[in-house]
Design an enzyme around this catalytic site. Structure first.
Site, PDB file in Angstrom:
ATOM      1  N   HIS A  70       0.824  -1.203   0.000  1.00 36.89           N
ATOM      2  CA  HIS A  70       0.000   0.000   0.000  1.00 36.89           C
ATOM      3  C   HIS A  70       0.862   1.258   0.000  1.00 36.89           C
ATOM      4  O   HIS A  70       0.467   2.291  -0.561  1.00 36.89           O
ATOM      5  CB  HIS A  70      -0.948   0.011   1.205  1.00 36.89           C
ATOM      6  CG  HIS A  70      -2.140   0.890   1.000  1.00 36.89           C
ATOM      7  ND1 HIS A  70      -3.071   0.655   0.002  1.00 36.89           N
ATOM      8  CD2 HIS A  70      -2.549   2.018   1.626  1.00 36.89           C
ATOM      9  CE1 HIS A  70      -4.004   1.591   0.040  1.00 36.89           C
ATOM     10  NE2 HIS A  70      -3.713   2.432   1.008  1.00 36.89           N
TER      11      HIS A  70
ATOM     12  N   TYR B 285      -2.203  13.504  -0.299  1.00 36.34           N
ATOM     13  CA  TYR B 285      -1.036  13.753  -1.139  1.00 36.34           C
ATOM     14  C   TYR B 285      -0.728  15.234  -1.280  1.00 36.34           C
ATOM     15  O   TYR B 285       0.418  15.608  -1.554  1.00 36.34           O
ATOM     16  CB  TYR B 285      -1.234  13.059  -2.497  1.00 36.34           C
ATOM     17  CG  TYR B 285      -1.581  11.612  -2.273  1.00 36.34           C
ATOM     18  CD1 TYR B 285      -0.638  10.736  -1.735  1.00 36.34           C
ATOM     19  CD2 TYR B 285      -2.868  11.137  -2.494  1.00 36.34           C
ATOM     20  CE1 TYR B 285      -0.964   9.421  -1.459  1.00 36.34           C
ATOM     21  CE2 TYR B 285      -3.206   9.818  -2.230  1.00 36.34           C
ATOM     22  CZ  TYR B 285      -2.250   8.972  -1.702  1.00 36.34           C
ATOM     23  OH  TYR B 285      -2.571   7.665  -1.412  1.00 36.34           O
TER      24      TYR B 285
END
Length: 360
Positions: A308, A342
């Site tokens: 992940h 992000y």
């Protein structure tokens, strides 16, 4: 339906008879909207809660299936506090805050359905009193907090290529004195590098990698067709692009897939393995891919790296060159809130890039 969802659907059907009738009714109500994987987690959470109720003497039921609506209706707030303490302080299998939050959310969904949606034959709610409506569940997954936990634990810039290169060559040098490890390396290095490279160049989830078939791949257009998490239309596969860097690795692996693993024509899986003692290749499991990445990561000097985190590595790199909406679509997120992670991660990356440019 994906391989994983088919498996979870079977497990769900096996577990439902051990649940009270009203839980079975709730699962039927949710089935069109939620995946079998999510509903299976719900049922496991209810197993845990009902088992605790019986152990604590809060229900006289001899089995979970015999738990009654009255048992739920007459719960005190002290009981819910006690269950939360049980989840967080028990000596075996202590749960993280995120897991506790999820388990309580599962209960809230059930209690809400029983008190606000489901009706008896006289049109009254099945549950007259909803104790879970009083329980505040704090939001755990804040994008900024998730980003803080990930910083320093993903691959950045040149490391993306270096990790794939290490799987293809470097790992072999590190284990050449171990005959068994070196044999496995020679057998699987092209496949393993291909899997890591594909995730680092597309952001696919491990479940999407596992469920992929050979006819889901369009090399010419650098496209893959996958069942995306949370998409319940099982007749539609989402097209996902991958970068040019992954194309050569895919072509090399495909040229070896049948001969190297003796893969029969009936096996449609893109990524296969030949287990010890087996004569034919078969679909890789999620656990096998997870263990494979961890094995290489430790030798690479990144022991915290997981499958992940490879996805996070791609996403961070991709976000630097695209906006939040393109990143959301590429990763298959349900909302931009998840993708915000992000934005926080790249704050540090961009500030470091500016410093390097000034220094050079």
């Amino acid at each position: 339906m994906s391989i994983q969802k088919q498996s979870d659907r079977k497990h769900l059907e096996l577990k439902l008879p051990s649940m009270p009738w009203f839980v079975q009714q709730f699962i039927d109500y949710k089935l069109p909207d939620l995946s079998p994987s999510t509903l299976l987690e719900y049922v496991r959470d209810y197993e845990s809660f009902f088992g605790w109720l019986r152990t604590e003497g809060l229900s006289e039921a001899a089995s979970n299936a015999e738990i009654t609506l009255l048992d739920l209706e007459t719960l005190h707030m002290d009981s819910i506090v006690g269950y939360r303490l049980h989840l967080t302080t028990r000596t075996e299998g202590t749960n993280s805050k995120i897991t506790v939050s999820r388990k309580l959310s599962s209960l809230r969904s059930l209690f809400h359905y029983l008190s606000q949606i489901a009706e008896d034959e006289n049109f009254y709610p099945l549950l007259k009193r909803n104790i879970m409506a009083k329980v505040e569940i704090k939001r755990i997954h804040k994008p900024k907090d998730t980003a803080a936990r990930l910083k320093g634990k993903i691959l950045e810039e040149d490391e993306l290529l270096e990790f794939v290169g290490y799987i293809l060559e470097g790992y072999g040098h590190d284990v050449e004195d171990n005959k068994q490890a070196y044999y496995a390396f020679q057998l699987n290095r092209e496949r393993d590098a291909c899997i890591a490279g594909l995730i680092l160049n597309s952001g696919l989830r491990v479940s999407e990698i596992v469920n992929m078939n050979t006819d889901d791949l369009d090399l010419g257009n650098k496209l893959l067709y996958v069942f995306r998490k949370g998409h319940n239309d099982e007749t539609f596969k989402t097209p996902v692009y991958f970068r040019e860097q992954a194309k050569d690795d895919l072509q090399l692996y495909l040229s070896l897939r049948q001969s190297r693993y003796n893969t029969p024509k009936k096996e449609k899986a893109l990524f296969v393995t030949k287990p010890n003692g087996s004569q034919e290749g078969k679909r890789m499991t999620k656990r096998a891919i997870q263990a494979m990445i961890i094995k290489y990561a430790k030798r690479f000097g990144k022991p915290y790296l997981t499958v992940h985190k490879l996805r996070h590595s791609f996403a961070t790199d991709y976000y630097l060159q695209n906006d939040i909406y393109k990143t959301k679509e590429q990763l298959g997120h349900a909302s931009t809130e998840t993708t915000e992670v992000y934005a926080h991660l790249t704050d540090k990356t961009m500030s470091e890039a500016i410093e390097r440019r000034i220094e050079s």
